[in-house]
Design a protein around this motif. Structure first.
Motif, PDB file in Angstrom:
ATOM      1  N   ILE A   1     -91.557  -1.427  39.175  1.00 22.13           N
ATOM      2  CA  ILE A   1     -90.281  -1.266  38.476  1.00 22.13           C
ATOM      3  C   ILE A   1     -89.128  -1.294  39.462  1.00 22.13           C
ATOM      4  O   ILE A   1     -89.191  -0.718  40.550  1.00 22.13           O
ATOM      5  CB  ILE A   1     -90.254   0.079  37.709  1.00 22.13           C
ATOM      6  N   GLN A   2     -88.044  -1.941  39.054  1.00 22.95           N
ATOM      7  CA  GLN A   2     -86.748  -1.767  39.704  1.00 22.95           C
ATOM      8  C   GLN A   2     -85.720  -1.451  38.628  1.00 22.95           C
ATOM      9  O   GLN A   2     -85.489  -2.250  37.718  1.00 22.95           O
ATOM     10  CB  GLN A   2     -86.305  -3.002  40.477  1.00 22.95           C
ATOM     11  N   GLY A   3     -85.137  -0.259  38.716  1.00 19.58           N
ATOM     12  CA  GLY A   3     -84.154   0.186  37.738  1.00 19.58           C
ATOM     13  C   GLY A   3     -82.743   0.112  38.291  1.00 19.58           C
ATOM     14  O   GLY A   3     -82.482  -0.436  39.365  1.00 19.58           O
ATOM     15  N   GLY A   4     -81.792   0.663  37.508  1.00 19.06           N
ATOM     16  CA  GLY A   4     -80.400   0.702  37.926  1.00 19.06           C
ATOM     17  C   GLY A   4     -79.679  -0.629  37.835  1.00 19.06           C
ATOM     18  O   GLY A   4     -78.655  -0.829  38.498  1.00 19.06           O
ATOM     19  N   LEU A   5     -80.173  -1.545  37.022  1.00 20.43           N
ATOM     20  CA  LEU A   5     -79.570  -2.869  36.889  1.00 20.43           C
ATOM     21  C   LEU A   5     -78.613  -2.883  35.702  1.00 20.43           C
ATOM     22  O   LEU A   5     -78.914  -2.319  34.650  1.00 20.43           O
ATOM     23  CB  LEU A   5     -80.654  -3.940  36.699  1.00 20.43           C
ATOM     24  N   ALA A   6     -77.464  -3.544  35.866  1.00 16.60           N
ATOM     25  CA  ALA A   6     -76.467  -3.604  34.799  1.00 16.60           C
ATOM     26  C   ALA A   6     -76.583  -4.932  34.057  1.00 16.60           C
ATOM     27  O   ALA A   6     -76.523  -6.010  34.678  1.00 16.60           O
ATOM     28  CB  ALA A   6     -75.063  -3.444  35.372  1.00 16.60           C
ATOM     29  N   LEU A   7     -76.763  -4.857  32.722  1.00 15.54           N
ATOM     30  CA  LEU A   7     -76.841  -6.050  31.879  1.00 15.54           C
ATOM     31  C   LEU A   7     -75.748  -5.991  30.820  1.00 15.54           C
ATOM     32  O   LEU A   7     -75.343  -4.911  30.381  1.00 15.54           O
ATOM     33  CB  LEU A   7     -78.201  -6.152  31.192  1.00 15.54           C
ATOM     34  N   ARG A   8     -75.310  -7.160  30.395  1.00 17.24           N
ATOM     35  CA  ARG A   8     -74.272  -7.271  29.381  1.00 17.24           C
ATOM     36  C   ARG A   8     -74.866  -7.855  28.105  1.00 17.24           C
ATOM     37  O   ARG A   8     -75.485  -8.931  28.134  1.00 17.24           O
ATOM     38  CB  ARG A   8     -73.113  -8.144  29.885  1.00 17.24           C
ATOM     39  N   GLY A   9     -74.718  -7.175  26.994  1.00 19.19           N
ATOM     40  CA  GLY A   9     -75.239  -7.651  25.726  1.00 19.19           C
ATOM     41  C   GLY A   9     -74.684  -9.014  25.367  1.00 19.19           C
ATOM     42  O   GLY A   9     -73.481  -9.270  25.525  1.00 19.19           O
ATOM     43  N   GLY A  10     -75.555  -9.915  24.906  1.00 17.54           N
ATOM     44  CA  GLY A  10     -75.151 -11.264  24.550  1.00 17.54           C
ATOM     45  C   GLY A  10     -75.200 -12.250  25.692  1.00 17.54           C
ATOM     46  O   GLY A  10     -75.101 -13.461  25.463  1.00 17.54           O
ATOM     47  N   GLN A  11     -75.378 -11.771  26.919  1.00 18.94           N
ATOM     48  CA  GLN A  11     -75.461 -12.646  28.083  1.00 18.94           C
ATOM     49  C   GLN A  11     -76.891 -13.153  28.251  1.00 18.94           C
ATOM     50  O   GLN A  11     -77.854 -12.416  28.076  1.00 18.94           O
ATOM     51  CB  GLN A  11     -75.034 -11.895  29.345  1.00 18.94           C
ATOM     52  N   TYR A  12     -77.022 -14.424  28.595  1.00 21.30           N
ATOM     53  CA  TYR A  12     -78.328 -15.008  28.888  1.00 21.30           C
ATOM     54  C   TYR A  12     -78.657 -14.750  30.356  1.00 21.30           C
ATOM     55  O   TYR A  12     -77.795 -14.878  31.240  1.00 21.30           O
ATOM     56  CB  TYR A  12     -78.300 -16.510  28.612  1.00 21.30           C
ATOM     57  N   TYR A  13     -79.921 -14.377  30.619  1.00 15.56           N
ATOM     58  CA  TYR A  13     -80.376 -14.112  31.979  1.00 15.56           C
ATOM     59  C   TYR A  13     -81.648 -14.907  32.253  1.00 15.56           C
ATOM     60  O   TYR A  13     -82.414 -15.230  31.337  1.00 15.56           O
ATOM     61  CB  TYR A  13     -80.663 -12.618  32.178  1.00 15.56           C
TER      62      TYR A  13
ATOM     63  N   ALA B   1     -74.556 -24.040  27.864  1.00 18.56           N
ATOM     64  CA  ALA B   1     -75.165 -24.311  29.163  1.00 18.56           C
ATOM     65  C   ALA B   1     -74.319 -23.674  30.272  1.00 18.56           C
ATOM     66  O   ALA B   1     -73.101 -23.759  30.252  1.00 18.56           O
ATOM     67  CB  ALA B   1     -75.289 -25.813  29.389  1.00 18.56           C
ATOM     68  N   ASP B   2     -74.970 -23.021  31.202  1.00 21.39           N
ATOM     69  CA  ASP B   2     -74.231 -22.411  32.302  1.00 21.39           C
ATOM     70  C   ASP B   2     -75.130 -22.319  33.523  1.00 21.39           C
ATOM     71  O   ASP B   2     -76.342 -22.145  33.417  1.00 21.39           O
ATOM     72  CB  ASP B   2     -73.699 -21.026  31.920  1.00 21.39           C
ATOM     73  N   PRO B   3     -74.556 -22.434  34.718  1.00 30.53           N
ATOM     74  CA  PRO B   3     -75.360 -22.368  35.944  1.00 30.53           C
ATOM     75  C   PRO B   3     -75.787 -20.939  36.229  1.00 30.53           C
ATOM     76  O   PRO B   3     -75.275 -19.973  35.659  1.00 30.53           O
ATOM     77  CB  PRO B   3     -74.394 -22.871  37.017  1.00 30.53           C
ATOM     78  N   LEU B   4     -76.748 -20.813  37.123  1.00 32.98           N
ATOM     79  CA  LEU B   4     -77.199 -19.493  37.539  1.00 32.98           C
ATOM     80  C   LEU B   4     -76.100 -18.744  38.276  1.00 32.98           C
ATOM     81  O   LEU B   4     -75.387 -19.326  39.115  1.00 32.98           O
ATOM     82  CB  LEU B   4     -78.430 -19.615  38.439  1.00 32.98           C
ATOM     83  N   GLY B   5     -75.962 -17.441  37.983  1.00 33.73           N
ATOM     84  CA  GLY B   5     -74.984 -16.609  38.650  1.00 33.73           C
ATOM     85  C   GLY B   5     -75.579 -15.843  39.818  1.00 33.73           C
ATOM     86  O   GLY B   5     -76.645 -16.188  40.347  1.00 33.73           O
ATOM     87  N   ALA B   6     -74.908 -14.760  40.185  1.00 36.06           N
ATOM     88  CA  ALA B   6     -75.292 -13.983  41.363  1.00 36.06           C
ATOM     89  C   ALA B   6     -76.574 -13.189  41.107  1.00 36.06           C
ATOM     90  O   ALA B   6     -76.856 -12.760  39.985  1.00 36.06           O
ATOM     91  CB  ALA B   6     -74.164 -13.031  41.742  1.00 36.06           C
ATOM     92  N   GLU B   7     -77.333 -12.972  42.162  1.00 38.23           N
ATOM     93  CA  GLU B   7     -78.579 -12.221  42.089  1.00 38.23           C
ATOM     94  C   GLU B   7     -78.314 -10.760  41.733  1.00 38.23           C
ATOM     95  O   GLU B   7     -77.362 -10.144  42.225  1.00 38.23           O
ATOM     96  CB  GLU B   7     -79.307 -12.309  43.432  1.00 38.23           C
ATOM     97  N   ILE B   8     -79.151 -10.208  40.857  1.00 39.50           N
ATOM     98  CA  ILE B   8     -79.041  -8.808  40.445  1.00 39.50           C
ATOM     99  C   ILE B   8     -80.112  -7.958  41.114  1.00 39.50           C
ATOM    100  O   ILE B   8     -79.855  -6.827  41.528  1.00 39.50           O
ATOM    101  CB  ILE B   8     -79.153  -8.697  38.903  1.00 39.50           C
ATOM    102  N   VAL B   9     -81.328  -8.496  41.232  1.00 40.47           N
ATOM    103  CA  VAL B   9     -82.435  -7.750  41.839  1.00 40.47           C
ATOM    104  C   VAL B   9     -82.209  -7.597  43.345  1.00 40.47           C
ATOM    105  O   VAL B   9     -81.718  -8.514  44.012  1.00 40.47           O
ATOM    106  CB  VAL B   9     -83.770  -8.468  41.558  1.00 40.47           C
TER     107      VAL B   9
END
Length: 867
Positions: free
Chosen positions: A334-346, A274-282
């Motif tokens: 579409i909005q591109g150019g977003l950085a995601l980390r494998g294994g991270q829940y979004y 369980a983890d709280p929401l982080g910073a906005e990416i969009v």
């Protein structure tokens, strides 16, 4: 010179992509009546006595179907709706035509939807079966059995029992009660009542034998395309109306209580991660910036699609769709150019509404080649009321250039969006107001932790498996049904688990299925992709079908088609026959012979009907030789069992947990899961047979099943510089080729310059005493269409303007060289009735024979005969 070469290449590419001239089309109306002199007629099969040998399972390995001691492969067709109830005279003609084409099974589909004459119910009492419908069905069953054709009866297909029973909110339940009928007691009882009426019925034309006891009724399917994991079933509270979701949640709480024992154990398991929401990416999730260089959003428009985006006062955007293309993703926000980390829940969230009810598709994927999905692809419903969407997913890879994509091009209704947000985190465990004791646990919690997600999916799989196992037990033990029983088509790894207790496993697939941008099944508003599966091996239907085969079970495909009027529809039957033979499957039922009238006509007038379509029906006899009769053998191919999980058993929590993990990462893609786990690639499906297992296989290496003294079959899928491709399956006597018509391998030589796309089969129809065949059929066609079909918009639709008779095939021009044919041979062009029209010259080169094919011969069939 360079410029001249480029121009020539461009002209050649345009010619290859463009339809051929009208002079290549020849009328080819295959008659209903089978001529007794037709050389194409399949050998007569023995009649099936009511108490004769049943179709059974040979446990193997591998598991296969058999009748007596003989291997049995299904080469069948579907009948739907009113086509299941022809008159007695029509039944006799139908049975004769099917048998002549080599069909040995009919799947009775959609019988339960309507009242007679379109269905089996009594028009005056929809709780009773129509006496006239039963009489016609009885007579047809007998006529088929007399010609060695087995029946496959589908029980629940399109009956909406909830309306007949008067259940609350029946109009809000999913179509045909699917999903809710997997657990609702009243609906399960209604299905059992129908099964009892139908399978307990005695057929007077079969000596009063019950359907349940008749050896000619070889297969029974419990509920067509009915699964929690079907792509049209939302994995959200929208799955079911309130009272039905509450019932399912009470069952869920009971299952969790049995699994965990206490609320404290459940809370601890679900709290992990369980983890709280982080910073906005969009950026600019409310679309306050106009589209252009300053906006992070792009309105992508591909093909013929046209759309407009307008920011709304106070935030949000409205997308107007002016014109649609053949696929939904041709219009995407579409909005591109977003950085995601494998294994991270979004957590992705947004608000949406539409001018009327319509679907939208949401995905997170790479913003460039190879456009891989990164863990989220959902189809959602939008309507006039604003709706808040919240979707969680785990990124399946690191990606510096990811994108949010909202595909809108599957419907013309305008869409409004606001508050698009993508943030890491957002997982929560058991809620404060949830209780096992009170039976109150939400099936779809907001921001589920990983274990909560997997438990939800495991519960759905267990519930689905329990339903199908229970119905199978009812049919076999209470009704005494002797037919082989399957449940439903497979939907992903968890859907395969749900079918694990069935006698055999079944799949469905369509290439370029029609899409309806407005009202479902609107005959004047539909689109179909104008593309060949041959040109897209990485998206081929076989990649989904092959891994649905469960080790230890026979495997069939009971619905398959490349619907008309796709220019490349002629590839369908040659390809499925060849691939099913290469993979050593146990059955194929083509969809569908007819939806209403079983009498063959003189023009194509529907997407699926085979009976009038020479690009389909013209290849059925060849398909029977290739697959049913073992024309292309798979016996010298290695067979690999690919485990989906590391569990030692085929059932249990560890297996379910592993399958749930695959579902979360790959959705319905069993092939994708196996590719991720074992490095499987699509070309391997051409070289070896494939099985899937839930746990560890019995052996660690390849499992070789049997051997053969015959020639090893050859298969290839080759891309050309033109951008097109060629699929080939062949051995020393049989050949299947689709796509660009050039092939030279193992003394086979095919050189067909026209048309640019061809479907071709070469199949012996009868063997001689020396092992050399004495009759060989060549079937070849390009496009198939009626006169003056009203094609619009890049040939993606004809609306209701299917043109006038006669139906025509695009005849081929070129040559086929057949290897190792000694002795004296003749070749004749055959008319649509299967009778010779005139002789076609042959050219001999040693022991090889060349046949020159030409539109001047006015046919798609050429028959070689040894004197």
């Amino acid at each position: 010179m360079l410029l001249e070469s480029l121009v020539q290449m461009l002209i050649a590419a345009l010619l290859a992509a463009a339809p051929g001239g009208e002079d290549a089309f020849v009328p080819f109306v295959i008659p209903m009546e089978v001529s007794p002199e037709s050389v194409l007629t399949a050998p007569e099969a023995g009649a099936i006595a009511p108490d004769g040998p049943r179709v059974q399972i040979d446990a193997g390995p591998p598991a296969h179907l058999r009748v007596g001691r003989e291997r049995f492969r299904v080469w069948g067709v579907n009948l739907c709706f009113g086509a299941c109830f022809p008159t007695h005279e029509q039944a006799e003609r139908l049975a004769a035509r099917l048998a002549a084409a080599g069909v040995n099974s009919v799947r009775f589909h959609h019988m339960d939807c309507h009242a007679f004459p379109r269905g089996i119910w009594d028009p005056k009492d929809r709780r009773r079966l129509s006496a006239e419908a039963l009489d016609r069905l009885d007579y047809l069953m007998d006529q088929l059995a007399r010609r060695g054709i087995y029946a496959n009866i589908n029980l629940h297909v399109s009956r909406k029992h909830s309306e007949v029973l008067g259940l609350p909110q029946a109009d809000q339940l999913p179509k045909y009660d699917k999903v809710v009928d997997l657990f609702h007691p009243a609906l399960i009882s209604a299905q059992q009542r129908y099964a009892r009426m139908l399978l307990g019925h005695r057929n007077p034309y079969r000596g009063g034998t019950r359907y349940a006891d008749d050896s000619a009724i070889a297969f029974v399917e419990i509920s067509n395309e009915d699964s929690f994991f079907a792509p049209w079933v939302p994995q959200s509270p929208d799955m079911l109306p309130g009272p039905y979701l509450e019932l399912l949640e009470r069952l869920y709480a009971a299952w969790l209580r049995e699994r965990y024992g206490s609320i404290d154990a459940l809370r601890a398991a679900w709290a992990d991660g369980a983890d709280p929401l982080g910073a906005e990416i969009v950026i600019d999730g409310d679309f306050r910036r106009p589209l252009g260089p300053e906006s992070p959003w792009t309105l992508s428009q591909r093909g013929d699609a046209r759309a407009r985006l307008a920011p709304q006062p106070g935030g949000g955007a409205r997308v107007e769709l002016d014109r649609l293309s053949e696929v939904g993703w041709h219009v995407q926000l579409i909005q591109g150019g977003l950085a995601l980390r494998g294994g991270q829940y979004y957590t992705l969230s947004f608000r949406v509404r539409a001018d009327r009810a319509r679907p939208i598709q949401v995905g997170i994927g790479q913003h460039g080649e190879p456009w891989r999905n990164l863990g989220l692809r959902e189809t959602l419903d939008a309507g006039p009321a604003w709706r808040t969407i919240r979707l969680g997913f785990t990124a399946n890879a690191d990606e510096a250039n990811a994108r949010v994509g909202l595909a809108l091009g599957m419907d013309a209704a305008a869409v409004e969006l606001a508050g698009v947000s993508l943030r890491p985190g957002g997982r929560a465990g058991l809620g404060e107001d949830e209780s096992l004791e009170a039976g109150r646990v939400e099936l779809f919690g907001p921001g589920e932790t990983a274990q909560r997600q997997r438990d939800r999916l495991a519960f759905q799989a267990v519930t689905e498996r329990a339903y199908y196992d229970r119905m199978k037990s009812f049919l076999r033990d209470e009704l005494g049904c002797g037919a082989l029983i399957t449940g439903s088509a497979v939907y992903g790894p968890l859907g395969l688990y749900g079918q694990g207790g069935m006698d055999y496993i079944d799949g469905h697939a369509y290439w370029s299925h029609p899409r309806f941008p407005g009202k479902p099944w609107d005959p004047n508003n539909w689109l179909i992709r104008r593309e060949a599966m041959t040109d897209h091996p990485e998206r081929a239907t076989f990649l989904r079908l092959a891994p649905e085969r469960l080790a230890g079970k026979p495997y069939t495909v009971s619905e398959y088609n490349h619907p008309a009027p796709n220019d490349y529809q002629a590839e369908a039957i040659p390809m499925i026959a060849a691939f099913a033979a290469l993979q050593d499957w146990d059955g194929v039922w083509l969809f569908t012979y007819a939806n209403a009238d079983t009498e063959a006509g003189d023009r194509v007038s529907s997407f699926f009907d085979l009976k009038d379509n020479p690009a389909k029906w013209g290849f059925v006899r060849a398909g029977a030789a290739i697959f049913r009769d073992g024309g292309i053998s798979s016996e010298r191919r290695s067979a690999w069992a690919h485990p989906l999980t590391d569990a030692d058993a085929s059932e249990g929590p560890a297996v379910l947990d592993g399958l749930a993990r695959h579902h979360l990462l790959h959705g319905l893609g069993i092939f994708d899961a196996l590719a991720d786990r074992h490095g499987l690639t699509w070309p391997e499906l051409l070289q070896r047979r494939m099985y899937t297992s839930f746990g560890a296989p019995a052996t660690d290496g390849p499992m070789i099943f049997g051997g053969s003294k015959g020639p090893t079959s050859y298969a290839s899928w080759t891309r050309h510089e033109t951008g097109h491709a060629t699929f080939v399956a062949a051995d020393g006597r049989n050949l299947v080729l689709t796509g660009q018509g050039t092939f030279n391998e193992g003394a086979w030589e095919v050189d067909i310059p026209e048309p640019a796309f061809v479907a071709l089969t070469v199949t012996p129809l009868r063997g001689g005493d020396s092992g050399t065949p004495d009759r060989i059929l060549i079937a070849a066609s390009g496009r198939c269409e009626n006169v003056n079909m009203g094609f619009r918009e890049n040939r993606q639709t004809v609306g209701t303007d299917w043109g006038q008779p006669p139906v025509r095939i695009e005849a081929v021009r070129g040559s086929v060289t057949l290897p190792h044919l000694d002795g004296k041979w003749t070749c004749h062009a055959l008319g649509p009735d299967g009778l010779a029209t005139h002789e076609v010259p042959l050219t001999r080169d040693g022991e090889h024979l060349r046949v020159d094919l030409s539109p001047e011969h006015g046919t798609m069939w050429y028959l070689l005969e040894r004197k």
